[in-house]
Write a protein that holds these residues in place. Structure first.
Motif, PDB file in Angstrom:
ATOM      1  N   MET A   1       2.034  19.454 -28.299  1.00 36.82           N
ATOM      2  CA  MET A   1       1.056  18.535 -28.880  1.00 36.82           C
ATOM      3  C   MET A   1       1.520  17.081 -28.805  1.00 36.82           C
ATOM      4  O   MET A   1       0.785  16.180 -29.227  1.00 36.82           O
ATOM      5  CB  MET A   1       0.808  18.916 -30.346  1.00 36.82           C
ATOM      6  N   GLY A   2       2.700  16.835 -28.287  1.00 37.01           N
ATOM      7  CA  GLY A   2       3.155  15.470 -28.084  1.00 37.01           C
ATOM      8  C   GLY A   2       4.028  14.909 -29.181  1.00 37.01           C
ATOM      9  O   GLY A   2       4.319  13.704 -29.188  1.00 37.01           O
ATOM     10  N   TYR A   3       4.462  15.760 -30.103  1.00 37.78           N
ATOM     11  CA  TYR A   3       5.364  15.282 -31.157  1.00 37.78           C
ATOM     12  C   TYR A   3       6.691  14.852 -30.534  1.00 37.78           C
ATOM     13  O   TYR A   3       7.271  15.611 -29.743  1.00 37.78           O
ATOM     14  CB  TYR A   3       5.620  16.376 -32.189  1.00 37.78           C
ATOM     15  N   PRO A   4       7.191  13.688 -30.847  1.00 38.13           N
ATOM     16  CA  PRO A   4       8.510  13.289 -30.323  1.00 38.13           C
ATOM     17  C   PRO A   4       9.612  14.129 -30.966  1.00 38.13           C
ATOM     18  O   PRO A   4       9.471  14.623 -32.093  1.00 38.13           O
ATOM     19  CB  PRO A   4       8.627  11.820 -30.718  1.00 38.13           C
TER      20      PRO A   4
ATOM     21  N   GLN B   1       5.969  20.390 -29.590  1.00 44.41           N
ATOM     22  CA  GLN B   1       6.312  19.651 -28.384  1.00 44.41           C
ATOM     23  C   GLN B   1       5.127  19.559 -27.433  1.00 44.41           C
ATOM     24  O   GLN B   1       4.911  18.522 -26.788  1.00 44.41           O
ATOM     25  CB  GLN B   1       7.498  20.326 -27.678  1.00 44.41           C
TER      26      GLN B   1
END
Length: 356
Positions: free
Chosen positions: A15-18, A13
């Protein structure tokens, strides 16, 4: 799974993972495990059912009074259950992951409860269980209190098991092979409690029913549970002779019976089975017609009646019918659980000539 991989999920989360991608990755990773677990569950379930059937026909025969049961698995039913279980598991997993990612505070944390509260709860329940056992053994000797004590023992065992799982599973040390089991149990302690209580309550019900059932095998129960009769016999064909008379015994080749032997013959109207073996709703239970004088002379206990009469008056009222409405005696457990009726309700039967 969420407990063991909470740091990994938090990192993804950050790291920007949806959330959709995280759910998809975890869902795809878990799907093969769910498939294999469902297949293993079907096999283990069949063996478990066979074991229970064998126990009900041998060790727990006192609860069913039958020679045993036979397992006849239906392949179509097993396939439907297998597929439905997989779909429910995958759907539940998807909903759980989505809910957990939306509410990050719901991820399991080992510091959610203190050891002190769990210890106090387990010890207090142990003391209460000991007091209840002492009261029932030395004072009341009540079946109702026996059931309460049994349920309280299950609750106490649950508290101690939860405490042990918490102490073993919440340790922050690097888990080895021996600690992995405790970590898994701690992460899924709610499912562990539900599984334990489900199995334990089932075993307790079978055990308590067999232990408290009044029958013909224990001579100490004959005066209260069977009217002081030693044997209960059933015949698949009608018996037209009175076994209590000498002529009837000669006709039936029962002259070897002692002259003091008392026999109460009953007529049976076959209808629905009203014992614990019938799991369906009982609408019209089987009825026995007995000699009221012989029944009155026996020691069969009668707890309550709609006439509020003593024993002698009650048997007089039982032999009086009003417009095809006949009073009858009924077992309390059958009336309450099998029929779901109350004392004074009416059952409808159709006679040989079509009259009700």
């Amino acid at each position: 799974m969420l407990f063991h991989r909470r740091d990994e999920i938090t990192l993804m989360q950050a790291m920007g993972y949806p959330d959709k991608k995280i759910i998809r990755n975890l869902w795809i990773e878990t799907a093969p495990i769910t498939l294999l677990a469902s297949l293993a569950g079907v096999v283990i379930g069949l063996f478990y059912t066979m074991l229970i059937m064998w126990l009900l026909g041998s060790v727990w025969q006192g609860a069913t009074h039958t020679q045993g049961f036979q397992l006849l698995p239906d392949p179509a039913t097993i396939a439907i259950g297998f597929i439905a279980g997989i779909l429910m598991s995958l759907t539940g997993l998807y909903l759980t992951l989505r809910h957990a990612l939306r509410k990050k505070s719901t991820l399991p944390s080992p510091s959610s409860h203190t050891t002190l509260n769990r210890s106090v709860l387990a010890i207090s329940n142990t003391l209460i269980t000991g007091v209840l056992i002492g009261l029932n053994v030395f004072l009341f000797r009540s079946v109702t209190l026996f059931v309460i004590v049994g349920l309280w023992i299950l609750i106490t065992a649950t508290c101690w098991g939860d405490l042990i799982i918490y102490l073993k599973g919440s340790k922050s040390s690097c888990p080895d092979s021996s600690m992995l089991v405790w970590k898994i149990l701690f992460a899924q302690r709610k499912q562990v409690r539900i599984s334990y209580l489900t199995l334990a309550i089932g075993v307790f019900i079978v055990f308590s029913v067999g232990l408290n059932r009044k029958g013909f095998t224990d001579s100490s129960q004959l005066s209260s549970g069977t009217g002081n009769y030693t044997l209960w016999c059933e015949s698949s064909v009608p018996i037209y002779h009175n076994i209590s008379t000498e002529t009837g015994r000669e006709r039936l080749a029962l002259t070897s019976l002692s002259p003091t032997t008392e026999v109460m013959q009953c007529l049976r109207y076959n209808a629905d089975e009203a014992s614990c073996l019938n799991l369906n709703k009982v609408m019209t239970p089987s009825v026995l017609g007995v000699d009221m004088q012989a029944l009155e002379a026996s020691t069969i206990g009668l707890k309550q009646n709609i006439y509020h009469a003593d024993r002698k008056e009650l048997f007089t009222r039982l032999q009086q019918a009003e417009e095809y409405v006949y009073p009858a005696l009924v077992d309390e457990t059958v009336l309450m659980w099998s029929l779901g009726m109350s004392l004074g309700d009416t059952l409808h039967y159709e006679g040989n000539h079509g009259k009700k």
